[in-house]
Motif scaffolding. Sequence first.
Motif, PDB file in Angstrom:
ATOM      1  N   ALA A   1      10.866  39.679   0.290  1.00 37.92           N
ATOM      2  CA  ALA A   1       9.986  40.455  -0.579  1.00 37.92           C
ATOM      3  C   ALA A   1       8.528  40.257  -0.185  1.00 37.92           C
ATOM      4  N   SER A   2       8.182  39.020   0.176  1.00 37.64           N
ATOM      5  CA  SER A   2       6.817  38.722   0.585  1.00 37.64           C
ATOM      6  C   SER A   2       6.472  39.460   1.873  1.00 37.64           C
ATOM      7  N   SER A   3       7.378  39.445   2.833  1.00 38.87           N
ATOM      8  CA  SER A   3       7.146  40.143   4.097  1.00 38.87           C
ATOM      9  C   SER A   3       7.019  41.638   3.866  1.00 38.87           C
ATOM     10  N   SER A   4       7.877  42.167   2.983  1.00 39.56           N
ATOM     11  CA  SER A   4       7.830  43.592   2.679  1.00 39.56           C
ATOM     12  C   SER A   4       6.520  43.954   2.002  1.00 39.56           C
ATOM     13  N   GLY A   5       6.059  43.073   1.112  1.00 38.11           N
ATOM     14  CA  GLY A   5       4.798  43.320   0.419  1.00 38.11           C
ATOM     15  C   GLY A   5       3.623  43.334   1.366  1.00 38.11           C
TER      16      GLY A   5
ATOM     17  N   PRO B   1      21.901  32.103   4.187  1.00 33.22           N
ATOM     18  CA  PRO B   1      21.845  32.758   2.867  1.00 33.22           C
ATOM     19  C   PRO B   1      21.664  34.264   2.919  1.00 33.22           C
ATOM     20  N   GLN B   2      21.145  34.814   4.026  1.00 29.76           N
ATOM     21  CA  GLN B   2      20.964  36.262   4.090  1.00 29.76           C
ATOM     22  C   GLN B   2      22.280  37.009   4.035  1.00 29.76           C
ATOM     23  N   LEU B   3      23.391  36.317   4.327  1.00 32.88           N
ATOM     24  CA  LEU B   3      24.700  36.964   4.298  1.00 32.88           C
ATOM     25  C   LEU B   3      25.233  37.131   2.879  1.00 32.88           C
ATOM     26  N   ALA B   4      24.419  36.762   1.883  1.00 35.69           N
ATOM     27  CA  ALA B   4      24.826  36.922   0.491  1.00 35.69           C
ATOM     28  C   ALA B   4      24.466  38.295  -0.066  1.00 35.69           C
TER      29      ALA B   4
ATOM     30  N   ILE C   1      19.478  31.283  -1.340  1.00 37.20           N
ATOM     31  CA  ILE C   1      19.518  32.746  -1.427  1.00 37.20           C
ATOM     32  C   ILE C   1      18.213  33.275  -2.020  1.00 37.20           C
ATOM     33  N   ALA C   2      17.763  32.647  -3.112  1.00 35.69           N
ATOM     34  CA  ALA C   2      16.537  33.090  -3.770  1.00 35.69           C
ATOM     35  C   ALA C   2      15.328  32.927  -2.858  1.00 35.69           C
ATOM     36  N   SER C   3      15.275  31.813  -2.141  1.00 44.83           N
ATOM     37  CA  SER C   3      14.164  31.568  -1.220  1.00 44.83           C
ATOM     38  C   SER C   3      14.136  32.623  -0.119  1.00 44.83           C
ATOM     39  N   HIS C   4      15.311  32.933   0.413  1.00 45.04           N
ATOM     40  CA  HIS C   4      15.380  33.945   1.476  1.00 45.04           C
ATOM     41  C   HIS C   4      14.920  35.302   0.957  1.00 45.04           C
TER      42      HIS C   4
ATOM     43  N   ALA D   1       2.721  40.535  -2.844  1.00 39.71           N
ATOM     44  CA  ALA D   1       3.913  39.816  -2.385  1.00 39.71           C
ATOM     45  C   ALA D   1       4.755  39.379  -3.556  1.00 39.71           C
ATOM     46  N   GLY D   2       6.070  39.293  -3.348  1.00 43.78           N
ATOM     47  CA  GLY D   2       6.970  38.783  -4.369  1.00 43.78           C
ATOM     48  C   GLY D   2       7.795  39.873  -4.987  1.00 43.78           C
ATOM     49  N   GLY D   3       7.134  40.843  -5.640  1.00 41.61           N
ATOM     50  CA  GLY D   3       7.860  41.975  -6.189  1.00 41.61           C
ATOM     51  C   GLY D   3       8.735  41.591  -7.366  1.00 41.61           C
ATOM     52  N   GLY D   4       9.585  42.544  -7.779  1.00 43.35           N
ATOM     53  CA  GLY D   4      10.436  42.344  -8.944  1.00 43.35           C
ATOM     54  C   GLY D   4      11.399  41.199  -8.781  1.00 43.35           C
ATOM     55  N   PHE D   5      11.875  40.968  -7.540  1.00 44.92           N
ATOM     56  CA  PHE D   5      12.856  39.904  -7.359  1.00 44.92           C
ATOM     57  C   PHE D   5      12.298  38.564  -7.779  1.00 44.92           C
TER      58      PHE D   5
END
Length: 298
Positions: A84-88, A145-148, A76-79, A95-99
């Motif tokens: 976040a990286s793609s969004s950045g 994991p994206q379904l979490a 889940i964390a990796s996904h 890349a990465g952000g608060g998460f």
Amino acid sequence: GGAIPWSAAASSYPYSATQKARAEGANYSLSKGGGGASMVAKASSGGVTFESAAVGLLSDALGVQASQAAAMVERIASHRRQQASSSGRSSGRPAGGGFKKAASAAPSFPGEAEALVAELAAALATWAEAGFTPDDLTKLLLACPQLASPKQAEHAMAVADFLSVSFELRRYDLRRMARTEPRVFAANTSALAETTQALAEAGLSGKPLQLALLRRPALLLQTPDSIKRLQAFLHQTGFAPQEMGALLRAAPWLLTSGAVAAGGVGEAAVEFLTASAGLNKITQVIRAFPQVLEMDVA
């Protein structure tokens, strides 16, 4: 039982106050003894990271060993880090952000850790309220994991609604599909409808399609173009349009087999049977033994 009357999403992501209250344990049917709510509280206090709190939540809610919960949390964390990286990259932000900080660093961002654990709890609650069991969710989250996330969980309920109405699937059928091919629940419903239409045009619909999906839910992940390519392959082999439907009803696995793709072993098998073996009525052979299309004649 018959089709399940799935309810529409009560509200959208991010949380309303009501959603957050539910996430913190008010109506969390999977939790055993309120552990989920306590893990959210620990995250809010800054005493633990997102990952350690999430492991505790999953261990308690799903009844799994800490090692298995840790594997789910890592997925889940990796996904989410990838998201976040793609969004950045797309927005020009780092890349990465608060998460990334909340998930992997000391709890210097307790508010973010609390929100992330609450999101996970709310997603689990959505699945639980729809009748999915801890065993279903354990397999589902490890594979997809994206379904979490709450947003994806609500989307999955819309997919379940589509499957239930379109194919008259029972609760048990949907649960089995979630365990064997969870990617279906992450698919776009319009894409699923287009694939369903393409399958019908190829001669696979109604009860035969329902039975085929129960055995091979990945059929719904095929694109209309891939279905049309199979039809073209069968047409070139000598099948009439009405014969294709009968073949697909008997051997729906052909739709997910790479053997009949361009350059696959199916083409070589047909060439071998028609030329080397001297068979003139190749369609009769394929109807009787469709497995010959997976024969490696190299």
